[in-house]
Design a protein around this motif. Structure first.
Motif, PDB file in Angstrom:
ATOM      1  N   GLY A 165       0.827  -1.205   0.000  1.00  0.00           N
ATOM      2  CA  GLY A 165       0.000   0.000   0.000  1.00  0.00           C
ATOM      3  C   GLY A 165       0.862   1.256   0.000  1.00  0.00           C
ATOM      4  N   ARG A 166       1.935   1.214   0.786  1.00  0.00           N
ATOM      5  CA  ARG A 166       2.871   2.347   0.839  1.00  0.00           C
ATOM      6  C   ARG A 166       3.515   2.588  -0.529  1.00  0.00           C
ATOM      7  N   ILE A 167       3.894   1.492  -1.184  1.00  0.00           N
ATOM      8  CA  ILE A 167       4.553   1.597  -2.485  1.00  0.00           C
ATOM      9  C   ILE A 167       3.667   2.312  -3.499  1.00  0.00           C
ATOM     10  N   VAL A 168       2.387   1.994  -3.512  1.00  0.00           N
ATOM     11  CA  VAL A 168       1.506   2.646  -4.480  1.00  0.00           C
ATOM     12  C   VAL A 168       1.070   4.039  -4.023  1.00  0.00           C
ATOM     13  N   GLY A 169       1.552   4.444  -2.855  1.00  0.00           N
ATOM     14  CA  GLY A 169       1.300   5.809  -2.405  1.00  0.00           C
ATOM     15  C   GLY A 169       0.172   6.011  -1.420  1.00  0.00           C
ATOM     16  N   SER A 170      -0.344   4.917  -0.842  1.00  0.00           N
ATOM     17  CA  SER A 170      -1.437   5.107   0.111  1.00  0.00           C
ATOM     18  C   SER A 170      -0.899   5.777   1.376  1.00  0.00           C
ATOM     19  N   ASP A 171      -1.769   6.494   2.059  1.00  0.00           N
ATOM     20  CA  ASP A 171      -1.341   7.262   3.222  1.00  0.00           C
ATOM     21  C   ASP A 171      -1.516   6.510   4.529  1.00  0.00           C
ATOM     22  N   GLN A 172      -2.481   5.609   4.555  1.00  0.00           N
ATOM     23  CA  GLN A 172      -2.697   4.853   5.779  1.00  0.00           C
ATOM     24  C   GLN A 172      -3.432   3.567   5.443  1.00  0.00           C
ATOM     25  N   TYR A 173      -3.557   2.709   6.447  1.00  0.00           N
ATOM     26  CA  TYR A 173      -4.107   1.383   6.241  1.00  0.00           C
ATOM     27  C   TYR A 173      -5.044   1.079   7.398  1.00  0.00           C
ATOM     28  N   LEU A 174      -6.289   0.781   7.103  1.00  0.00           N
ATOM     29  CA  LEU A 174      -7.232   0.410   8.163  1.00  0.00           C
ATOM     30  C   LEU A 174      -7.655  -1.030   7.960  1.00  0.00           C
ATOM     31  N   THR A 175      -7.715  -1.766   9.045  1.00  0.00           N
ATOM     32  CA  THR A 175      -8.139  -3.151   8.955  1.00  0.00           C
ATOM     33  C   THR A 175      -9.638  -3.233   9.222  1.00  0.00           C
ATOM     34  N   LYS A 176     -10.333  -3.988   8.381  1.00  0.00           N
ATOM     35  CA  LYS A 176     -11.773  -4.185   8.579  1.00  0.00           C
ATOM     36  C   LYS A 176     -11.970  -5.303   9.603  1.00  0.00           C
ATOM     37  N   PRO A 177     -13.013  -5.300  10.384  1.00  0.00           N
ATOM     38  CA  PRO A 177     -14.003  -4.226  10.425  1.00  0.00           C
ATOM     39  C   PRO A 177     -13.459  -3.010  11.194  1.00  0.00           C
ATOM     40  N   PHE A 178     -13.661  -1.833  10.663  1.00  0.00           N
ATOM     41  CA  PHE A 178     -13.189  -0.627  11.342  1.00  0.00           C
ATOM     42  C   PHE A 178     -14.379   0.014  12.035  1.00  0.00           C
ATOM     43  N   GLY A 179     -14.090   0.807  13.041  1.00  0.00           N
ATOM     44  CA  GLY A 179     -15.161   1.500  13.753  1.00  0.00           C
ATOM     45  C   GLY A 179     -15.142   2.971  13.423  1.00  0.00           C
ATOM     46  N   LYS A 180     -16.064   3.667  14.019  1.00  0.00           N
ATOM     47  CA  LYS A 180     -16.216   5.100  13.792  1.00  0.00           C
ATOM     48  C   LYS A 180     -14.910   5.839  14.130  1.00  0.00           C
ATOM     49  N   GLU A 181     -14.300   5.468  15.254  1.00  0.00           N
ATOM     50  CA  GLU A 181     -13.087   6.162  15.680  1.00  0.00           C
ATOM     51  C   GLU A 181     -11.948   6.056  14.677  1.00  0.00           C
ATOM     52  N   GLU A 182     -11.755   4.857  14.132  1.00  0.00           N
ATOM     53  CA  GLU A 182     -10.675   4.679  13.161  1.00  0.00           C
ATOM     54  C   GLU A 182     -10.929   5.497  11.899  1.00  0.00           C
ATOM     55  N   LEU A 183     -12.176   5.462  11.474  1.00  0.00           N
ATOM     56  CA  LEU A 183     -12.560   6.176  10.263  1.00  0.00           C
ATOM     57  C   LEU A 183     -12.360   7.686  10.443  1.00  0.00           C
ATOM     58  N   LEU A 184     -12.906   8.210  11.535  1.00  0.00           N
ATOM     59  CA  LEU A 184     -12.795   9.647  11.783  1.00  0.00           C
ATOM     60  C   LEU A 184     -11.365  10.042  12.127  1.00  0.00           C
ATOM     61  N   GLY A 185     -10.658   9.138  12.799  1.00  0.00           N
ATOM     62  CA  GLY A 185      -9.260   9.407  13.153  1.00  0.00           C
ATOM     63  C   GLY A 185      -8.412   9.571  11.909  1.00  0.00           C
ATOM     64  N   ALA A 186      -8.648   8.706  10.927  1.00  0.00           N
ATOM     65  CA  ALA A 186      -7.894   8.778   9.671  1.00  0.00           C
ATOM     66  C   ALA A 186      -8.190  10.096   8.961  1.00  0.00           C
ATOM     67  N   ILE A 187      -9.455  10.501   8.974  1.00  0.00           N
ATOM     68  CA  ILE A 187      -9.817  11.759   8.318  1.00  0.00           C
ATOM     69  C   ILE A 187      -9.154  12.926   9.039  1.00  0.00           C
ATOM     70  N   ARG A 188      -9.216  12.884  10.379  1.00  0.00           N
ATOM     71  CA  ARG A 188      -8.594  13.942  11.182  1.00  0.00           C
ATOM     72  C   ARG A 188      -7.100  14.059  10.888  1.00  0.00           C
ATOM     73  N   ASP A 189      -6.455  12.908  10.755  1.00  0.00           N
ATOM     74  CA  ASP A 189      -5.010  12.907  10.530  1.00  0.00           C
ATOM     75  C   ASP A 189      -4.609  13.433   9.166  1.00  0.00           C
ATOM     76  N   TYR A 190      -5.446  13.205   8.159  1.00  0.00           N
ATOM     77  CA  TYR A 190      -5.017  13.495   6.807  1.00  0.00           C
ATOM     78  C   TYR A 190      -5.662  14.666   6.108  1.00  0.00           C
ATOM     79  N   VAL A 191      -6.799  15.125   6.628  1.00  0.00           N
ATOM     80  CA  VAL A 191      -7.436  16.257   5.964  1.00  0.00           C
ATOM     81  C   VAL A 191      -7.145  17.517   6.742  1.00  0.00           C
ATOM     82  N   LYS A 192      -6.456  18.425   6.097  1.00  0.00           N
ATOM     83  CA  LYS A 192      -6.056  19.656   6.780  1.00  0.00           C
ATOM     84  C   LYS A 192      -7.218  20.640   6.807  1.00  0.00           C
TER      85      LYS A 192
END
Length: 126
Positions: free
Chosen positions: A99-126
């Motif tokens: 995933g890193r090689i193709v340029g992805s910014d992060q990796y979430l394992t399913k099943p993910f919860g609300k916190e992981e989803l929102l946490g990823a958005i918080r981390d990456y969207v300025k």
């Protein structure tokens, strides 16, 4: 009320209707504008129109998988700055590295919860 998610455009690409629905419900609750796509081809057609702020993409999809989709997004100068978060049902080191090689910014394992989803958005969207 956390307004940091208001009108944020989030794209969720997954061939599973359940995952798309779950993510959409969670994200709409916090005020996001959600665009869903069933696979890479569907997503690429929609990305140009919707210009999402962040993209969640499932790795295992028919036709165009998550790695290929991510690579295509990152190779497009208009979207290379768009954060792409990989979603996978297996938490493998190999998958993360790939995933890193193709340029992805992060990796979430399913099943993910609300916190992981929102946490990823918080981390990456300025």
């Amino acid at each position: 009320m956390d307004t940091s998610f208001e009108n944020l455009k989030v794209m969720v690409i997954d061939d599973s209707k359940t995952i798309r629905r779950t993510a959409e419900t969670l994200l709409k609750k916090v005020g996001c504008d959600v665009i869903t796509a069933t696979d890479g081809f569907d997503a690429l057609a929609k990305i140009a129109d919707s210009k999402p702020d962040i993209i969640f993409v499932d790795i295992m999809m028919p036709r165009l998988d998550g790695y290929q989709t991510c690579a295509l997004i990152k190779n497009n100068s208009a979207f290379k700055e768009t954060p792409v978060i990989m979603l996978s049902s297996k938490d493998g080191l190999f998958d993360k590295a790939k995933g890193r090689i193709v340029g992805s910014d992060q990796y979430l394992t399913k099943p993910f919860g609300k916190e992981e989803l929102l946490g990823a958005i918080r981390d990456y969207v300025k």
